[in-house]
Design a protein around this motif. Structure first.
Motif, PDB file in Angstrom:
ATOM      1  N   GLN A 119      -4.831  -6.926   3.088  1.00  0.00           N
ATOM      2  CA  GLN A 119      -3.360  -6.875   3.084  1.00  0.00           C
ATOM      3  C   GLN A 119      -2.799  -8.160   3.689  1.00  0.00           C
ATOM      4  N   SER A 120      -3.551  -9.217   3.524  1.00  0.00           N
ATOM      5  CA  SER A 120      -3.171 -10.464   4.185  1.00  0.00           C
ATOM      6  C   SER A 120      -2.152 -11.277   3.386  1.00  0.00           C
ATOM      7  N   ASP A 121      -1.620 -10.695   2.311  1.00  0.00           N
ATOM      8  CA  ASP A 121      -0.582 -11.387   1.542  1.00  0.00           C
ATOM      9  C   ASP A 121       0.811 -10.824   1.847  1.00  0.00           C
ATOM     10  N   TYR A 122       0.943 -10.090   2.963  1.00  0.00           N
ATOM     11  CA  TYR A 122       2.240  -9.478   3.296  1.00  0.00           C
ATOM     12  C   TYR A 122       3.326 -10.532   3.470  1.00  0.00           C
ATOM     13  N   PHE A 123       3.011 -11.563   4.236  1.00  0.00           N
ATOM     14  CA  PHE A 123       4.010 -12.628   4.435  1.00  0.00           C
ATOM     15  C   PHE A 123       4.382 -13.256   3.097  1.00  0.00           C
ATOM     16  N   GLN A 124       3.345 -13.571   2.306  1.00  0.00           N
ATOM     17  CA  GLN A 124       3.600 -14.222   1.022  1.00  0.00           C
ATOM     18  C   GLN A 124       4.513 -13.357   0.154  1.00  0.00           C
ATOM     19  N   ALA A 125       4.264 -12.048   0.163  1.00  0.00           N
ATOM     20  CA  ALA A 125       5.037 -11.151  -0.694  1.00  0.00           C
ATOM     21  C   ALA A 125       6.464 -10.967  -0.171  1.00  0.00           C
ATOM     22  N   THR A 126       6.602 -10.799   1.152  1.00  0.00           N
ATOM     23  CA  THR A 126       7.913 -10.425   1.678  1.00  0.00           C
ATOM     24  C   THR A 126       8.760 -11.615   2.071  1.00  0.00           C
ATOM     25  N   ARG A 127       8.120 -12.764   2.307  1.00  0.00           N
ATOM     26  CA  ARG A 127       8.882 -13.932   2.758  1.00  0.00           C
ATOM     27  C   ARG A 127       9.154 -14.910   1.622  1.00  0.00           C
ATOM     28  N   GLY A 128       8.633 -14.610   0.442  1.00  0.00           N
ATOM     29  CA  GLY A 128       8.870 -15.532  -0.652  1.00  0.00           C
ATOM     30  C   GLY A 128       7.561 -15.921  -1.301  1.00  0.00           C
ATOM     31  N   GLY A 129       6.823 -16.805  -0.701  1.00  0.00           N
ATOM     32  CA  GLY A 129       5.592 -17.280  -1.339  1.00  0.00           C
ATOM     33  C   GLY A 129       5.867 -18.585  -2.046  1.00  0.00           C
ATOM     34  N   GLY A 130       6.899 -18.589  -2.838  1.00  0.00           N
ATOM     35  CA  GLY A 130       7.352 -19.832  -3.448  1.00  0.00           C
ATOM     36  C   GLY A 130       8.441 -20.454  -2.598  1.00  0.00           C
ATOM     37  N   HIS A 131       9.049 -21.526  -3.119  1.00  0.00           N
ATOM     38  CA  HIS A 131      10.053 -22.251  -2.347  1.00  0.00           C
ATOM     39  C   HIS A 131      11.447 -21.672  -2.547  1.00  0.00           C
ATOM     40  N   GLY A 132      12.273 -21.881  -1.574  1.00  0.00           N
ATOM     41  CA  GLY A 132      13.692 -21.565  -1.733  1.00  0.00           C
ATOM     42  C   GLY A 132      14.102 -20.257  -1.083  1.00  0.00           C
ATOM     43  N   ASP A 133      15.428 -20.064  -1.009  1.00  0.00           N
ATOM     44  CA  ASP A 133      16.010 -18.841  -0.452  1.00  0.00           C
ATOM     45  C   ASP A 133      15.916 -17.730  -1.483  1.00  0.00           C
ATOM     46  N   TYR A 134      14.890 -16.924  -1.419  1.00  0.00           N
ATOM     47  CA  TYR A 134      14.840 -15.796  -2.357  1.00  0.00           C
ATOM     48  C   TYR A 134      13.963 -14.681  -1.809  1.00  0.00           C
ATOM     49  N   HIS A 135      14.126 -13.517  -2.383  1.00  0.00           N
ATOM     50  CA  HIS A 135      13.275 -12.381  -2.060  1.00  0.00           C
ATOM     51  C   HIS A 135      12.822 -11.701  -3.338  1.00  0.00           C
ATOM     52  N   LEU A 136      11.703 -11.041  -3.239  1.00  0.00           N
ATOM     53  CA  LEU A 136      11.300 -10.095  -4.279  1.00  0.00           C
ATOM     54  C   LEU A 136      11.526  -8.705  -3.702  1.00  0.00           C
ATOM     55  N   ILE A 137      11.695  -7.725  -4.557  1.00  0.00           N
ATOM     56  CA  ILE A 137      11.563  -6.344  -4.085  1.00  0.00           C
ATOM     57  C   ILE A 137      10.061  -6.082  -4.063  1.00  0.00           C
ATOM     58  N   VAL A 138       9.561  -5.622  -2.920  1.00  0.00           N
ATOM     59  CA  VAL A 138       8.102  -5.428  -2.792  1.00  0.00           C
ATOM     60  C   VAL A 138       7.810  -3.953  -2.543  1.00  0.00           C
ATOM     61  N   LEU A 139       7.047  -3.356  -3.436  1.00  0.00           N
ATOM     62  CA  LEU A 139       6.722  -1.936  -3.351  1.00  0.00           C
ATOM     63  C   LEU A 139       5.247  -1.763  -3.000  1.00  0.00           C
ATOM     64  N   ALA A 140       4.968  -0.848  -2.057  1.00  0.00           N
ATOM     65  CA  ALA A 140       3.592  -0.686  -1.571  1.00  0.00           C
ATOM     66  C   ALA A 140       3.140   0.768  -1.691  1.00  0.00           C
ATOM     67  N   PRO A 141       2.543   1.124  -2.815  1.00  0.00           N
ATOM     68  CA  PRO A 141       2.056   2.488  -3.007  1.00  0.00           C
ATOM     69  C   PRO A 141       0.792   2.753  -2.189  1.00  0.00           C
TER      70      PRO A 141
END
Lengths: 352, 178, 250
Positions: A119-141
């Motif tokens: 689960q070491s991609d939590y930061f990447q998923a919730t903080r962006g991962g790519g550049h710029g001011d953006y978010h994804l909706i992140v769902l964790a089943p």
């Protein structure tokens, strides 16, 4: 409830996506998500859908960008190193306000890492991962059934908000089989897409999907506009599961497969008379921060398959109402219920 | 026993994952809670293979079996690796054709089945897993013979249905041994 | 009675080109739009614009446009075309975009025979970022990142895209044209038209490489730039049709 079928998590995502109206899947092989691509390549030709194995993860996500720009429900899947490659495209998808679903069946990292669950991609998923001011909706089943429900939700939410959605699983969830019922999954809710680049048919003004704004004030305006949308999502979409929180001395948080380990640990703890409760975030972004302000334990504990990432969100959410501890394994090692039980006992000695 | 936490382990090609799937599918047909979790990765091809199966009445927490009450060791490495983790009074099934040592624990039930040799005798060494399954069914009563036969009929793809008879013959061999 | 003998194509907007004086983008934009008008596909066309000077192409193209990340235009076009197979999808890319950062996307969309059209502007330099060495910069060419001239020992040789792609079975049409003279511009338009017709007829991947000028970053007047194209570029990048599946089949 309809008839249940026994299915691997990865395959169940594929079936749920198809039932959610996804007919465009662009993939690239990587362990441990391969079964999803394998499922899609068998099914898509039979239902008039498109499966394309791209030349790279970079190309796959950009094919998703094209398909999403053209207004269809599109999906790609990968695992950690592949998601890093896709991150460029994900930033563009976010900037273009293009709906799509990205599956990350997380494995150990950094670098090539390993192929065991993490689960070491939590930061990447919730903080962006790519550049710029953006978010994804992140769902964790946390089960195969929930994978299916959240896959259906992912497409609907993405269309509704024009935000790319990431389904964050891990190798265990992808590989395990559990009975799953497809009849009860949410119905597809298709949004109108008047913005899509579908050809004008000489009936409307041209549509342009663009992400470059050379005027600083114009870019700022666009970013702030998107931020307002994020505020709505943060207000409306915080999802979690909570139980045994009222009398809890300690509240344990975990997501995905780790939450299943925690459930077993909490059962052991309660049997021993230790007041342990559970808050399980289902949306990792937006993080379900409200619930953390409503509970009053002596301590919080975050259990993760990482060196401690979600623990930071819990600290932010609970606003120092109690100390926040961390317990985890990483690199592909799954914590055992006994490890969690022991950690809880150690913490309760400290905070008493 | 109606519910169980099982680790099945051996080398790739012994039908370890398939045997686990049969248990999982049988549990589903019975309306039980269940999970099936395989090891995965390059070791699947010829190396060690194992899977974890849980059958329960309550929703299943961790699908990772840490204290199995049934350990099925189809070769020696998993016996060495998992013997200590088996729950007290649990069962350890040993393929004695391929494993030359005895179970050291005295607080568990050890069952030795010459499954690979018997499978060879009935014409197909690939059926060792089915012989072992028969022994498990008889010893633990986790599922009945007819439940397993029903499971095979429902879970195997149509073109492989002829295998049901062959498989069941091997299962019965193991069943009658115990 | 007055008679219309020339009109701006309706697929071009009224916006005045902001490209530099002597730049070939204006010519090629117009050729592409004329072809789209002539084939009557304006309402069906979706362009994928690159990163580079043509990132502003949507200001001039009067049909739907999707802006791609640097080099990814063929992948984006693939996604669009696979979603809307009856639409006409083309990419418009420069040499840095197509032949450097996007080489993989170029080669693989070509080898898949993706039914798209690729318009490739080769002006041997990065324009938008201010004149750096491109994959197609000629040996000895002075740029910001080859200030002593492109040294083939350390900076390698130019990529000849048409020749390279012509080795693949996937593409149906590969041609290199130029914008230096009126006859060449007429040839260029013919090639572009064929590349679009191929897509309409389902023939698969077609690419037209257009040798172009960049007076600003070459440090030349438009006339000097045109002369460089003729004297230096055409000998290194021979014009012609490199693949035409129709001809092979007939």
């Amino acid at each position: 409830m309809g008839e249940k079928v026994l299915m691997k998590g990865n395959e169940a995502i594929g079936e749920a996506a198809i039932r959610s109206g996804c007919r465009h899947f662009f993939g690239y092989p990587i362990t441990p998500q391969t079964e999803l691509s394998a499922y899609m390549v068998k099914k898509m030709p039979k239902i008039g859908g498109v499966f394309l194995q791209a030349e790279s993860e970079v190309a796959a996500i950009n094919m998703v960008y094209g398909a999403a720009a053209a207004g269809v429900r599109a999906m790609t899947s990968s695992s950690s190193p592949g998601i890093s490659l896709k991150s460029e495209g994900i930033s563009y998808l976010a900037a273009g306000d293009l709906p799509c679903v990205i599956v990350n069946i997380v494995r150990g990292g950094p670098g090539l890492g390993g192929i065991q669950p993490a689960q070491s991609d939590y930061f990447q998923a919730t903080r962006g991962g790519g550049h710029g001011d953006y978010h994804l909706i992140v769902l964790a089943p946390n089960s195969v059934q929930e994978l299916v429900y959240l896959t259906a939700d992912a497409f609907n939410l993405s269309d509704e908000y024009r935000i790319p959605v990431m389904l964050l699983g891990d190798g265990t969830l992808g590989q395990m089989m559990e009975p799953v019922d497809f009849d009860s999954i949410p119905e597809p809710v298709y949004a109108e897409k008047p913005w899509a680049a579908t050809g004008t048919e000489n009936k409307r003004d041209k549509n342009v999907i663009e992400t470059l704004f050379l005027e600083a004030t114009e870019l700022e305006e666009r970013v702030l506009e998107r931020e307002k949308k994020y505020d709505v999502v943060k207000e409306k979409l915080q999802r979690y599961e909570a139980h045994n929180t009222d009398d809890a001395d300690i509240i344990i948080s975990s997501y995905g497969i780790t939450s299943r380990v925690v459930e077993t640990a909490v059962k052991i703890l309660r049997d021993e008379g230790i007041k342990a409760g559970v808050i399980r975030p289902i949306t990792l972004w937006p993080f379900p921060e409200k619930i953390y302000k409503q509970v009053k334990p002596k301590a919080f504990l975050s259990v993760e398959m990482s060196t401690g990432q979600m623990v930071e969100d819990i600290r932010l959410a609970c606003e120092c109402s109690a100390p926040v501890y961390f317990c985890g394994r990483t690199g592909g090692v799954i914590p055992t219920p006994d490890e969690v039980v022991q950690k809880v006992k150690d913490i309760l000695k400290e905070v008493k | 026993m109606e519910n169980c936490e099982v680790i099945l382990a051996g080398f790739g090609g012994q039908g370890i994952l398939f045997t686990g799937k049969l248990l999982a599918y049988a549990a589903m047909l019975k309306g039980k809670q269940l999970s099936w979790l395989p090891s995965y990765g390059p070791e699947m091809r010829g190396g060690t293979a194992n899977c974890h199966v849980i059958v329960a009445d309550e929703p299943i927490g961790s699908p990772i079996v840490t204290k199995p009450n049934i350990l099925v060791a189809m070769n020696k490495p998993p016996l060495d690796k998992f013997e200590d983790s088996v729950a007290k009074n649990g069962y350890i099934f040993v393929d004695s054709s391929l494993i030359d040592r005895r179970v050291e624990r005295t607080d568990v039930n050890a069952v030795y089945i010459d499954s690979t040799r018997i499978a060879n005798e009935i014409g197909n060494k690939n059926l060792a897993n089915m012989v072992m399954l028969g022994a498990i069914l008889k010893t633990t009563e986790v599922f009945s013979l007819s439940e397993i036969e029903e499971t095979m009929k429902k879970s195997l793809p149509a073109k492989r249905l002829p295998l049901v008879e062959t498989n069941m013959k091997a299962v019965k061999e193991g069943y009658d041994l115990v | 009675m007055s008679k219309t003998i020339y009109a701006k194509p309706k697929s071009l907007t009224d916006t005045t080109f902001r490209y530099c004086p002597g730049c070939s983008h204006g010519i090629v934009h117009k050729l592409v739009c004329e072809v789209i008008d002539e084939l009557d596909i304006q309402g069906k066309t979706i362009a994928v614009e690159p990163v580079g000077c043509a990132v502003t192409a949507h200001n001039y193209f009067n049909f739907d446009v999707v802006q791609a990340a640097h080099g990814r235009a063929p992948a984006v076009a693939t996604g669009i075309k696979r979603s809307l197979p009856d639409r006409i999808v083309f990419t418009y890319q420069g040499d840095g975009d197509l032949a450097s950062i996007g080489t993989a996307e170029t080669v693989h969309s070509a080898t898949r025979g993706e039914n798209i059209t690729v318009i490739f502007i080769n002006n041997t330099i990065y324009g938008m970022t201010g004149g750096q060495m491109a994959p197609t910069s000629l040996p000895g060419q002075v740029t910001q990142t080859s200030p002593y001239g492109r040294d083939t020992h350390t900076q390698g040789y130019p990529v000849r895209i048409c020749e390279m792609l012509a080795t693949l079975d996937g593409p149906s049409y590969i041609a290199r044209v130029s914008t230096d003279t009126v006859p060449h511009i007429k040839e260029a338009k013919k090639a572009i038209k064929k590349a679009f017709e191929n897509q309409i007829n389902g023939k698969g991947f077609s690419i037209v490489e257009i040798l172009s000028t960049c007076p600003t970053n070459w440090g030349m007047s438009p006339i000097e730039a045109m002369k460089r194209l003729q004297d230096e570029m055409i000998p290194y990048y021979p014009l012609g049709v490199y693949k035409d599946v129709e001809e092979v089949n007939e």
